[in-house]
Design an enzyme around this catalytic site. Structure first.
Site, PDB file in Angstrom:
ATOM      1  N   HIS A  97      -3.459   2.036  -8.776  1.00  9.94           N
ATOM      2  CA  HIS A  97      -4.446   2.214  -7.733  1.00  9.94           C
ATOM      3  C   HIS A  97      -4.733   3.670  -7.341  1.00  9.94           C
ATOM      4  O   HIS A  97      -3.741   4.583  -7.592  1.00  9.94           O
ATOM      5  CB  HIS A  97      -3.934   1.475  -6.494  1.00  9.94           C
ATOM      6  CG  HIS A  97      -2.456   1.955  -5.891  1.00  9.94           C
ATOM      7  ND1 HIS A  97      -1.364   1.473  -6.732  1.00  9.94           N
ATOM      8  CD2 HIS A  97      -2.124   2.381  -4.958  1.00  9.94           C
ATOM      9  CE1 HIS A  97      -0.516   1.662  -5.839  1.00  9.94           C
ATOM     10  NE2 HIS A  97      -0.636   2.376  -4.802  1.00  9.94           N
ATOM     11  N   HIS A  99      -5.923   5.973  -4.202  1.00  9.21           N
ATOM     12  CA  HIS A  99      -6.093   6.164  -2.982  1.00  9.21           C
ATOM     13  C   HIS A  99      -7.415   7.108  -2.756  1.00  9.21           C
ATOM     14  O   HIS A  99      -7.240   7.948  -3.202  1.00  9.21           O
ATOM     15  CB  HIS A  99      -4.944   6.923  -2.155  1.00  9.21           C
ATOM     16  CG  HIS A  99      -3.667   5.972  -2.192  1.00  9.21           C
ATOM     17  ND1 HIS A  99      -3.259   5.348  -1.077  1.00  9.21           N
ATOM     18  CD2 HIS A  99      -2.772   5.778  -3.236  1.00  9.21           C
ATOM     19  CE1 HIS A  99      -2.146   4.738  -1.576  1.00  9.21           C
ATOM     20  NE2 HIS A  99      -2.090   4.948  -2.806  1.00  9.21           N
TER      21      HIS A  99
END
Length: 132
Positions: A97, A99
């Site tokens: 992921h 951010h």
């Protein structure tokens, strides 16, 4: 496989989605550092940025499109992109992921990044990003 982000992609766990395409999904972080803190994840499970050298480039268009939304719709003055690979680096969910952390002029620089400002209504932030 027990992956929180795979469950979000499957729709088994709700999220405040702000962007999606064929390769990635973006949703608001439930524990944001700053207003609009968003995660962009690949639809395909990849443990981290080092596990598959192609995945970051595959989701790059989603990262760019989501970043544009955050700056344009939230009035952010800048944006930090952050990827943690491995537990020692701070990765808590082992599904790649990115951010995207909107930055505002009132808290500039890296020291401003570290000062968390999470007190925002996530539903309202989602509505603003989606233009509703």
């Amino acid at each position: 496989m027990d992956c929180l982000f795979c469950a979000i992609i499957a729709g088994d766990i709700p999220s405040r989605q702000v962007y999606a395409d064929d390769t990635a999904v973006a949703f608001l972080d439930i524990n944001p550092w700053h207003r609009g803190h968003t995660l962009v994840i690949p639809r395909q499970h990849v443990a981290d940025a080092l596990a598959d050298p192609e995945t970051l480039s595959v989701i790059a268009p989603a990262v760019q499109a989501t970043g544009r939304l955050l700056v344009d719709r939230l009035g952010a003055d800048g944006l930090n992109l952050l990827v943690n690979s491995g537990a020692v680096a701070g990765q808590e969910v082992f599904h790649l992921h990115v951010h995207l952390i909107p930055r505002y002029a009132a808290k500039p620089g890296m020291s401003g990044l570290m000062e968390r400002d999470p007190a925002h209504d996530l539903d309202e932030v989602q509505r603003q990003i989606l233009g509703r």
